[in-house]
Design an enzyme around this catalytic site. Structure first.
Site, PDB file in Angstrom:
ATOM      1  CB  CYS A  18      -0.238 -23.958  36.509  1.00 45.67           C
ATOM      2  SG  CYS A  18      -0.273 -22.520  37.602  1.00 45.67           S
ATOM      3  CG  HIS A  45       3.738 -25.606  38.766  1.00 45.77           C
ATOM      4  ND1 HIS A  45       3.926 -25.475  37.406  1.00 45.77           N
ATOM      5  CD2 HIS A  45       3.145 -24.473  39.178  1.00 45.77           C
ATOM      6  CE1 HIS A  45       3.458 -24.302  37.018  1.00 45.77           C
ATOM      7  NE2 HIS A  45       2.981 -23.668  38.076  1.00 45.77           N
ATOM      8  CD  GLU A  61       5.390 -28.727  36.674  1.00 43.54           C
ATOM      9  OE1 GLU A  61       4.374 -29.234  37.185  1.00 43.54           O
ATOM     10  OE2 GLU A  61       5.445 -27.536  36.294  1.00 43.54           O
TER      11      GLU A  61
HETATM   12  N1  GLN Z   1      -0.811 -17.329  34.537  1.00 47.68           N
HETATM   13  C1  GLN Z   1      -1.513 -18.161  35.444  1.00 47.68           C
HETATM   14  C2  GLN Z   1      -1.553 -17.587  36.851  1.00 47.68           C
HETATM   15  O1  GLN Z   1      -0.731 -16.789  37.219  1.00 47.68           O
HETATM   16  C3  GLN Z   1      -0.923 -19.555  35.462  1.00 47.68           C
HETATM   17  C4  GLN Z   1       0.468 -19.606  35.989  1.00 47.68           C
HETATM   18  C5  GLN Z   1       1.199 -20.863  35.646  1.00 47.68           C
HETATM   19  O2  GLN Z   1       0.812 -21.587  34.727  1.00 47.68           O
HETATM   20  N2  GLN Z   1       2.290 -21.106  36.337  1.00 47.68           N
HETATM   21  O3  GLN Z   1      -2.404 -17.953  37.621  1.00 47.68           O
END
Ligand code: GLN
Length: 549
Positions: free
Chosen positions: A382, A508, A510
């Site tokens: 992310c 994600h 994970e």
């Molecule tokens: N802050 C970033 C976004 O909102 C990444 C979010 C995250 O790592 N879950 O796109």
């Protein structure tokens, strides 16, 4: 109709109620029963999505896009099933429903009160999954500690439900602590007696007491607890400290926790627990053949719960590779161009963690550069993926102002930009791009090799994305967008083909790793780290070196 097991906690928080609940669920599932777990949290936030990780650890996202408590991650990892919004309810959500109904006039002029309106709504939600017909047993974990003001309505709801349901349709398991007093050289039962008394005063009597303890409970002590807490002696269960949470189902099986529950619920015809896959995993976990050091580059590293699912995914992937994964926490805020090689020395792979806001991002970018240039296996999740895009923009494409508009809204090179649909969003709660979305993988890519199938689906939690206006420029310079959302073209995966292992994902992964189904990117990343470590060994070995020369 389903039967219900309620799990409460006494004496102190952090006793691992979620793990006990998940272990019990695992055993019942292994005996052929259809089981799910839900968690009721007493805080007033509607969900934990707006909570800082320092407050509440990781926010776990389900397939249907619910932002939930991290215990749901344990439930999924243990049971290998999906949970959903229905599996996590907070006081805030209960009140929101009741207040909305009141505004609609649904209470027909009645005074709206904690009892019966709030408790009725709690009971309704406690039975939702049970009434779906999908489960034989629903385990409900009540967050917080008995005696807390805020958990009272939940305990009252359990009392009422037990009164409404047939005797054999519910069980209450109370988890408590038996502290060891060094000076007295004794385990002490008094806090447990008090907490059971408190629960009884609130109208709920536990059927089973699970005792967290550092030392073995003697038969006399078990009898004492049973007598004073008014449960059968065999219903006093020892939960000794375990080297890994994955050992707890086996410990609970030895103590007979599942059998006592089944007996109380009058359930017969179950089979011997089928735990062969689980035990195979435990064996690999306990007796690794090698070790790799993976750097976890994040800004919440003081609180390991902030990265719970990532850490657990490494445990699954490590076992799969028969290799211990040593996580080395590196605070991204303190990484600079000058100290990066010293900070990352000895690592066999680098994971740049998800996150929000500008704190620590420059350190993350420096770390990505180090991994890219030194051919160190890299995995960005992310925000970690977004940092890899910025790094490549700045240092390979020469876009010195490359940035995300999250950190620099006026950047001249917004290589990471707010998603179009996010531009009109102002409210913070539950408004990110959340939950499961499909992704199509490019033939011949590392991603395709890892997943082994061109269509995948993973869970998301973000507002920003790769800015496709730059895609051509990136692809020309060698960064490949190997996974995209088939409908919108949103870049889900980036990789660098010339590098031994360099992958960044917008989603994600994970969140979908379980004991029985370790997440494939983690598995391949650990494998790549192992290869990197082996190569380092070769170079250090003078005999091998001279042979090579
Ligand atoms: N802050 C970033 C976004 O909102 C990444 C979010 C995250 O790592 N879950 O796109």
């Amino acid at each position: 109709m389903a039967k219900y097991i309620f799990v409460t906690g006494g004496v102190t928080s952090s006793l691992g109620k979620g793990i006990i609940a998940a272990s019990l669920a695992k055993l019942l599932q292994a005996r052929g029963l259809r089981v799910t777990i839900q968690k009721f949290d007493p805080y007033i936030n509607v969900d934990p999505g707006t909570l800082n990780p320092y407050e509440h650890g990781e926010c776990f996202v389900t397939e249907d896009g619910a932002e939930t408590d991290l215990d749901l991650g344990h439930y999924e990892r243990f049971l290998n099933i999906f949970t959903s919004q229905a599996n996590n309810v907070t006081t805030g959500r209960i009140y929101q429903t009741v207040i909305n109904k009141e505004r609609e006039g649904a209470y027909l002029g009645k005074t709206v009160q904690v009892v019966p309106h709030i408790t009725d709504e709690i009971k309704r939600r406690m039975q939702l999954l049970g009434q779906s017909g999908e489960f034989d047993i629903v385990i409900t974990e009540i967050g917080g500690t008995v005696g807390d003001i805020e958990s009272l309505p939940f305990v009252e709801a359990v009392r009422q439900l037990q009164w409404e349901l047939p005797e054999e349709d519910s069980v209450v398991v109370h988890l408590t602590l038996i502290p060891y007093l060094k000076a007295a050289k004794e385990l002490k039962t008094k806090p447990t007696q008090h907490s059971v008394r408190m629960l009884s005063q609130e109208g709920v009597h536990p059927d089973i007491i699970v005792c967290r303890t550092e030392r073995t409970l003697s038969p006399e002590l078990r009898r004492k607890i049973a007598l004073f807490c008014n449960v059968k002696p065999e219903a006093v269960i020892e939960a000794a400290d375990a080297p890994t949470i994955y050992e707890v189902p086996v410990l609970m099986m030895r103590e007979g926790l599942d059998l006592i529950c089944l007996k109380k619920m009058n359930i017969t015809g179950y089979k011997e627990p089928e735990l062969s896959k689980w035990k195979e995993f435990l064996d690999k976990l306990k007796y690794p053949k090698g070790k790799v050091n993976i750097g976890l580059i994040g800004k919440y590293i003081e609180l390991q719960d902030a990265y719970k699912s990532i850490l657990e995914s490494f445990i699954h992937a490590g076992a799969m590779n028969e290799c211990k994964v040593e996580i080395v926490n590196v605070h991204s805020e303190f990484i600079t161009e000058d100290n990066v090689s010293e900070k990352l020395t000895g690592l066999d792979g680098l994971l740049v963690a998800p996150g929000f806001g500008h704190r620590g991002v420059e350190g993350k970018i420096v770390a990505v550069k180090y991994a890219r240039e030194n051919k160190l296996p890299f995995f960005g999740i992310c925000l970690g993926m977004q940092m890899a895009v910025i790094e490549f923009g700045r240092n390979v494409l020469g876009l010195k102002d490359a940035h995300s508009t999250e950190m620099d809204p006026d950047t001249k090179e917004p290589v990471i930009d707010l998603m179009e649909e996010q531009k009109k969003v102002t409210a913070k709660g539950g408004t990110m791009r959340l939950g499961s979305y499909p992704c199509t993988l490019q033939e011949g890519s590392l991603a395709m090799q890892i997943y082994g199938t061109p269509q995948i689906s993973e869970r998301h939690r973000h507002r920003w994305e790769f800015n496709n206006a730059y895609l051509e420029q990136y692809q020309k310079a060698g960064m490949v967008a190997s996974g995209k959302n088939p409908g919108t073209g949103l870049v889900e995966i980036i990789e660098l083909p010339g590098h031994p292992f360099f992958i960044g994902v917008q989603y994600h992964p994970e969140l979908k790793s379980t004991v029985e189904n370790p997440q494939p990117i983690f598995v391949h990343f650990v494998k790549a780290a192992k290869a990197y470590a082996d190569k380092k060994l070769e170079v250090k070995n003078p005999l091998l070196q001279s042979e090579m020369i």
